[in-house]
Design a protein around this motif. Structure first.
Motif, mmCIF file in Angstrom:
data_model
loop_
_atom_site.group_PDB
_atom_site.id
_atom_site.type_symbol
_atom_site.label_atom_id
_atom_site.label_comp_id
_atom_site.label_asym_id
_atom_site.label_seq_id
_atom_site.Cartn_x
_atom_site.Cartn_y
_atom_site.Cartn_z
ATOM 1 N N GLN A 149 -12.168 -3.727 24.546
ATOM 2 C CA GLN A 149 -12.553 -2.541 25.632
ATOM 3 C C GLN A 149 -11.990 -1.280 25.399
ATOM 4 N N ILE A 150 -11.042 -1.159 24.630
ATOM 5 C CA ILE A 150 -10.299 0.230 24.367
ATOM 6 C C ILE A 150 -11.385 0.903 23.569
ATOM 7 N N ALA A 151 -11.760 0.252 22.344
ATOM 8 C CA ALA A 151 -12.556 0.724 21.426
ATOM 9 C C ALA A 151 -13.883 1.254 21.904
ATOM 10 N N ALA A 152 -14.313 0.478 23.061
ATOM 11 C CA ALA A 152 -15.792 0.780 23.618
ATOM 12 C C ALA A 152 -15.568 2.224 24.502
ATOM 13 N N GLN A 153 -14.397 2.380 24.779
ATOM 14 C CA GLN A 153 -14.274 3.730 25.433
ATOM 15 C C GLN A 153 -13.850 4.865 24.424
ATOM 16 N N ALA A 154 -13.796 4.467 23.251
ATOM 17 C CA ALA A 154 -13.391 5.800 22.221
ATOM 18 C C ALA A 154 -14.267 5.254 20.790
ATOM 19 N N PRO A 155 -15.336 5.601 20.868
ATOM 20 C CA PRO A 155 -16.355 5.193 19.712
ATOM 21 C C PRO A 155 -15.833 5.732 18.417
ATOM 22 N N THR A 156 -14.860 6.892 18.479
ATOM 23 C CA THR A 156 -14.348 7.443 16.986
ATOM 24 C C THR A 156 -13.217 6.343 16.505
ATOM 25 N N LEU A 157 -12.585 5.543 17.598
ATOM 26 C CA LEU A 157 -11.376 4.932 17.168
ATOM 27 C C LEU A 157 -11.438 4.090 16.015
ATOM 28 N N THR A 158 -12.554 3.376 15.583
ATOM 29 C CA THR A 158 -12.482 2.460 14.823
ATOM 30 C C THR A 158 -13.241 2.740 13.435
ATOM 31 N N ARG A 159 -13.570 4.028 13.338
ATOM 32 C CA ARG A 159 -14.402 4.682 12.411
ATOM 33 C C ARG A 159 -13.683 4.305 10.927
ATOM 34 N N THR A 160 -12.255 4.259 11.117
ATOM 35 C CA THR A 160 -11.343 4.251 9.919
ATOM 36 C C THR A 160 -11.786 2.978 9.212
ATOM 37 N N TYR A 161 -12.280 1.777 9.851
ATOM 38 C CA TYR A 161 -12.301 0.650 9.187
ATOM 39 C C TYR A 161 -13.651 0.557 8.538
ATOM 40 N N LEU B 136 -16.316 -16.998 25.682
ATOM 41 C CA LEU B 136 -15.165 -16.595 24.846
ATOM 42 C C LEU B 136 -14.227 -15.649 25.605
ATOM 43 N N SER B 137 -13.041 -15.507 25.319
ATOM 44 C CA SER B 137 -12.254 -14.485 25.847
ATOM 45 C C SER B 137 -12.600 -13.490 24.909
ATOM 46 N N THR B 138 -12.153 -12.014 25.498
ATOM 47 C CA THR B 138 -12.351 -10.866 24.595
ATOM 48 C C THR B 138 -11.623 -10.928 23.319
ATOM 49 N N ASN B 139 -10.776 -11.359 23.282
ATOM 50 C CA ASN B 139 -9.820 -11.844 22.007
ATOM 51 C C ASN B 139 -10.713 -12.778 21.007
ATOM 52 N N LEU B 140 -11.200 -13.500 21.402
ATOM 53 C CA LEU B 140 -12.138 -14.754 20.536
ATOM 54 C C LEU B 140 -13.299 -13.656 20.101
ATOM 55 N N ASP B 141 -13.895 -12.982 21.326
ATOM 56 C CA ASP B 141 -14.872 -12.040 20.562
ATOM 57 C C ASP B 141 -14.543 -11.187 19.628
ATOM 58 N N MET B 142 -13.360 -10.531 19.553
ATOM 59 C CA MET B 142 -12.879 -9.593 18.718
ATOM 60 C C MET B 142 -12.947 -10.392 17.182
ATOM 61 N N LEU B 143 -12.356 -11.691 17.218
ATOM 62 C CA LEU B 143 -12.174 -12.611 16.262
ATOM 63 C C LEU B 143 -13.356 -12.545 15.608
ATOM 64 N N CYS B 144 -14.502 -12.893 16.256
ATOM 65 C CA CYS B 144 -15.792 -13.084 15.838
ATOM 66 C C CYS B 144 -16.581 -11.929 15.334
ATOM 67 N N MET B 145 -15.922 -10.642 15.658
ATOM 68 C CA MET B 145 -16.280 -9.672 14.961
ATOM 69 C C MET B 145 -16.040 -9.430 13.518
ATOM 70 N N PHE B 146 -14.736 -10.138 13.236
ATOM 71 C CA PHE B 146 -14.173 -10.174 11.961
ATOM 72 C C PHE B 146 -14.512 -11.388 11.149
ATOM 73 N N ASP B 147 -15.475 -11.937 11.586
ATOM 74 C CA ASP B 147 -15.961 -13.301 10.996
ATOM 75 C C ASP B 147 -16.585 -13.209 10.008
ATOM 76 N N LYS B 148 -16.256 -13.716 8.849
ATOM 77 C CA LYS B 148 -16.769 -13.456 7.284
ATOM 78 C C LYS B 148 -17.003 -14.781 6.768
ATOM 79 N N GLY B 149 -17.471 -15.762 7.627
ATOM 80 C CA GLY B 149 -17.943 -17.062 7.132
ATOM 81 C C GLY B 149 -16.548 -18.340 6.859
ATOM 82 N N GLU B 150 -16.920 -19.150 6.079
ATOM 83 C CA GLU B 150 -15.892 -20.319 6.251
ATOM 84 C C GLU B 150 -14.886 -19.811 5.234
ATOM 85 N N GLN B 151 -15.004 -19.208 4.454
ATOM 86 C CA GLN B 151 -13.570 -18.797 3.356
ATOM 87 C C GLN B 151 -12.938 -17.516 3.559
ATOM 88 N N ASP B 152 -13.136 -16.825 4.537
ATOM 89 C CA ASP B 152 -12.385 -15.527 4.671
ATOM 90 C C ASP B 152 -12.485 -15.015 6.097
#
Length: 450
Positions: free
Chosen positions: A336-348, A10-26
């Protein structure tokens, strides 16, 4: 041309989409995570040739027939042989009480509210609404795991040329298409380069201790709930849009940077946060060799802008411009950016809040009326009507502004109705209008006065 082998990483973008994978309906692989754009077609259409041209497009761009396999250990891309995409033809009934442009707006909204499974190939459906034999609305529907806004511009261009060729018009043969798997291989090498390491170092420093700004939601959205996205459409008046463009030129900035500065001021006013870390969406096409490639390239970049000692809108535009240029220079995939700044995505991870992202849509391709063969293609960009059901985004709220050839600015805000009432979005849009209008009319006025 297909690449050897049927299993690609996968590309890194597809990797990121997999991170937001919530199954077949969402989520990112759900049936509403779609990309949809529409064009007005003037000219008599041969539907057999049109279907053949669609087949040509699917054969040319392998990402439209690529499955993201997620249930066999580590996810991977698998390319399948070409097959015919669905062509749906709908008659648009005569309505003497409304102009066709208004009917087209309704038709595109209704199409945008449909679904498409990420598991069905090809990832392309075309819905053709026909006013008569020589006037139609062509809506391209793709799943976001296979394309993005720029990809749809590539697809309509290739479709128009393939259709003209099948009708016997002299059309130059297209150059061989670069494929998304080629980009994936290029990206892996690029991310291992010294330049990429320098960019990672930049983001480590620039985003140290940073957190994306979030806004409180109207309703508590539980992680297991199914999202339900709506779209609110609005316009910036011609006077404000013209003043924005003129001020951008004077500041050696783009109109996007000026509008982004107003958005930063909005986030600051709504939250009281001085260290504003906002999110922008870019095309993600950092390598020109893949500008004509179909695939999900879109990227999210964080912008960090200090407003604590910022006195005027003019100074805010300067700071926003600096943040934008630095981010573009060091652009990396968001993961890749988020990996350098672990606090960045804490918001989510916070309940009761959401990230509001911002983009200005400036797609290359067929936008103004263009005759290709015997059909004139015009992008439907100025849309007026909000709609209670629309395509999903993986998370939060997404603002999009489109600078039209007329100088007007058409805007959208996509939001999860399980999180926000439309009245909140309307209020925020009104506040952005006021900030932008006041800022460009008197750039030296204090930020507190906007």
């Amino acid at each position: 041309m297909d690449l050897p082998g049927d299993r690609a990483p996968l590309s890194t973008n597809l990797d990121m989409l997999c991170m937001f994978d919530k199954g077949e309906q969402d989520g990112s692989f759900g049936p509403r995570h779609l990309v949809i754009l529409a064009w007005r077609l003037l000219g008599e259409l041969d539907l057999t040739a049109f279907q053949g041209a669609l087949d040509d497009v699917v054969a040319r761009h392998e990402m439209l027939r690529t499955q993201i396999v997620r249930d066999d250990g580590e996810p991977y891309q698998k390319v399948f042989p070409p097959s015919s995409p669905e062509l749906v033809v709908v008659g648009l009934p005569a309505d003497g009480t409304r102009p066709r442009e208004e009917q087209a707006d309704d038709f595109v909204n209704e199409t945008e509210a449909t679904t498409m499974s990420a598991d069905v190939l090809p990832h392309l459906r075309v819905v053709l609404g026909r006013f008569d034999d020589k006037d139609a609305v062509c809506v391209l529907v793709t799943h976001h795991v296979a394309s993005d806004g720029v990809s749809l511009q590539v697809i309509i261009r290739d479709l128009a040329n393939a259709y003209a060729a099948r009708r016997g018009f002299p059309v130059a043969a297209p150059a061989p298409a670069r494929q998304y798997r080629e980009f994936t291989a290029w990206q892996r090498k690029a991310l291992a380069s010294p330049e990429a390491e320098e960019s990672r170092a930049y983001w480590r420093e620039a985003m140290h201790g940073a957190e994306l700004v979030d806004l409180p939601t109207d309703h508590l959205y539980e992680p297991g709930d199914r999202a339900s996205y709506a779209v609110y459409r609005f316009e910036l008046d011609r006077e404000t849009a013209s003043a924005t463009a003129a001020f951008a030129t004077a500041m050696r900035s783009s109109p996007f940077m000026v509008m982004m500065a107003a958005f930063n001021a909005l986030l600051h006013q709504e939250t009281g946060v001085d260290d504003v870390v906002s999110a922008i969406i870019t095309s993600g096409r950092v390598e020109p060799d893949y500008n004509e490639t179909v695939g999900p390239f879109f990227n999210m970049l964080p912008l960090r802008t200090g407003l604590g000692d910022c006195r005027t809108f003019m100074e805010l535009v300067r700071r926003t411009r600096e943040a934008c240029l630095a981010a573009y220079t060091h652009e990396l995939p968001f993961a890749q950016i988020a990996a350098q700044a672990p606090t960045l995505t804490r918001t989510y991870e916070k309940p009761g809040t959401a990230v509001w992202a911002f983009q200005v849509m400036q797609y290359p391709g067929v936008t103004e009326a263009e005759l290709i063969g015997d059909v004139e293609y015009t992008a439907i960009r100025k849309r007026h009507k909000s709609y209670p059901v629309t395509s999903d985004i993986p998370n939060g709220v997404l603002w999009g502004l489109d600078i039209l050839p007329t100088g007007e600015v058409a805007g959208t805000a996509r939001f999860n109705t399980k999180e926000y009432d439309e009245s909140t979005v309307v209020r925020m849009v009104g506040r952005l209008r006021r900030i932008l209008r006041a800022g460009v009319q008197d750039p030296a006025s204090p930020l507190s006065a906007l």
